[in-house]
Motif scaffolding. Structure first.
Motif, PDB file in Angstrom:
ATOM      1  N   LEU A 257       0.784  -1.302  -0.041  1.00 20.93           N
ATOM      2  CA  LEU A 257      -0.085   0.081  -0.026  1.00 20.93           C
ATOM      3  C   LEU A 257       0.856   1.226  -0.031  1.00 20.93           C
ATOM      4  O   LEU A 257       0.593   1.988  -0.834  1.00 20.93           O
ATOM      5  CB  LEU A 257      -1.099   0.001   1.214  1.00 20.93           C
ATOM      6  CG  LEU A 257      -2.213  -0.956   0.845  1.00 20.93           C
ATOM      7  CD1 LEU A 257      -2.920  -1.226   2.455  1.00 20.93           C
ATOM      8  CD2 LEU A 257      -2.953  -0.690  -0.263  1.00 20.93           C
TER       9      LEU A 257
ATOM     10  N   ARG B 160       0.368   3.974  -3.149  1.00 19.16           N
ATOM     11  CA  ARG B 160      -0.126   5.259  -2.644  1.00 19.16           C
ATOM     12  C   ARG B 160       0.967   6.287  -2.887  1.00 19.16           C
ATOM     13  O   ARG B 160       0.482   7.516  -3.399  1.00 19.16           O
ATOM     14  CB  ARG B 160      -0.401   5.403  -1.177  1.00 19.16           C
ATOM     15  CG  ARG B 160      -1.563   4.734  -0.699  1.00 19.16           C
ATOM     16  CD  ARG B 160      -1.588   4.877   0.824  1.00 19.16           C
ATOM     17  NE  ARG B 160      -2.894   4.194   1.258  1.00 19.16           N
ATOM     18  CZ  ARG B 160      -2.761   3.303   2.316  1.00 19.16           C
ATOM     19  NH1 ARG B 160      -1.603   3.389   3.147  1.00 19.16           N
ATOM     20  NH2 ARG B 160      -3.988   2.794   2.683  1.00 19.16           N
TER      21      ARG B 160
ATOM     22  N   LYS C  79      -8.854   1.466   0.894  1.00 18.58           N
ATOM     23  CA  LYS C  79      -7.450   1.857   1.347  1.00 18.58           C
ATOM     24  C   LYS C  79      -6.945   3.126   0.628  1.00 18.58           C
ATOM     25  O   LYS C  79      -5.957   3.378   0.587  1.00 18.58           O
ATOM     26  CB  LYS C  79      -6.590   0.607   1.072  1.00 18.58           C
ATOM     27  CG  LYS C  79      -6.675  -0.460   1.807  1.00 18.58           C
ATOM     28  CD  LYS C  79      -6.701  -0.519   3.358  1.00 18.58           C
ATOM     29  CE  LYS C  79      -6.872  -1.757   3.835  1.00 18.58           C
ATOM     30  NZ  LYS C  79      -7.122  -1.297   5.255  1.00 18.58           N
ATOM     31  N   GLY C  80      -7.638   3.775  -0.153  1.00 19.33           N
ATOM     32  CA  GLY C  80      -7.625   5.156  -0.666  1.00 19.33           C
ATOM     33  C   GLY C  80      -7.281   4.989  -2.264  1.00 19.33           C
ATOM     34  O   GLY C  80      -6.856   6.210  -2.706  1.00 19.33           O
ATOM     35  N   LEU C  81      -7.120   4.037  -2.834  1.00 14.23           N
ATOM     36  CA  LEU C  81      -6.859   3.845  -3.994  1.00 14.23           C
ATOM     37  C   LEU C  81      -7.816   4.006  -5.169  1.00 14.23           C
ATOM     38  O   LEU C  81      -8.872   3.156  -4.937  1.00 14.23           O
ATOM     39  CB  LEU C  81      -5.829   2.608  -4.528  1.00 14.23           C
ATOM     40  CG  LEU C  81      -4.586   2.531  -3.625  1.00 14.23           C
ATOM     41  CD1 LEU C  81      -4.017   1.187  -3.520  1.00 14.23           C
ATOM     42  CD2 LEU C  81      -3.536   3.471  -4.029  1.00 14.23           C
TER      43      LEU C  81
END
Length: 187
Positions: free
Chosen positions: A71, A75, A96-98
């Motif tokens: 991750l 990121r 997870k923000g992707l």
């Protein structure tokens, strides 16, 4: 009319299963692990230079294990890089923000610049241990003026030899923790 000669295929190994492929004007990064650690694993070689993975057109993510789907590395890529991931991986990666995650089920493909990227079979447990999500494991054929095959982690399987008639490059991770790594790996 004569066909154009194949373009050079540039391959830069950045550690473990992380490879930068440059072909026909496109830059594709496989299973990025760019830092000093990936989960409990510690890099013993120096990390790649900070610009090694810059200006990437797509990331090929073979499965969700921490040593392939790191991750912090994902990121840290510059810009909104599309991540081509196996079926079932997108919800976890997005949580997870992707954001630019595109699932590619086995047999399906997409265009990355002048390249055709197709998800192919892989034989490997795709669960992110110990209690993480489960998604398929896949390999990829990257086809342009030349063809590259990236397997992530896989065991031998029927049909592997017929995935591509004559790839210019086959990236098959081979490693072991002792005398064998068990099913789902080449050793």
């Amino acid at each position: 009319m004569t066909s154009a000669p194949p373009q050079p295929l540039s391959v830069t190994w950045l550690g473990h299963a992380t490879v930068l492929l440059e072909l026909d004007g496109a830059r594709v990064l496989t299973d990025p692990v760019l830092g000093r650690r990936a989960g409990p694993l510690v890099r013993i070689a120096p990390p790649p230079p900070p610009d090694a993975a810059s200006r990437v057109d797509a990331v090929l993510l073979s499965h969700l294990h921490a040593d392939h789907a790191d991750l912090p590395s994902l990121r840290g890529l510059s810009g909104p890089v599309p991540i081509l991931a196996p079926a079932g991986a997108a919800p976890w990666l997005r949580a997870k923000g992707l954001r630019r995650v595109h699932e590619l089920p086995e047999g399906q493909g997409t265009e990355v610049g002048a390249l055709r990227v197709t998800a192919v079979a892989a034989v490997h447990d795709g669960r992110r241990a110990p209690l993480g999500p489960r998604a398929a494991s896949i390999g990829f054929l990257v086809e342009g003026s030349r063809t590259a095959y990236f397997a992530g982690d896989t065991d031998l399987f029927p049909g592997m030899a017929s995935l591509a008639p004559s790839p210019a490059l086959a990236l098959l991770p081979v490693w072991g923790w002792g005398p064998t790594v068990g099913p789902g790996h080449l050793d």
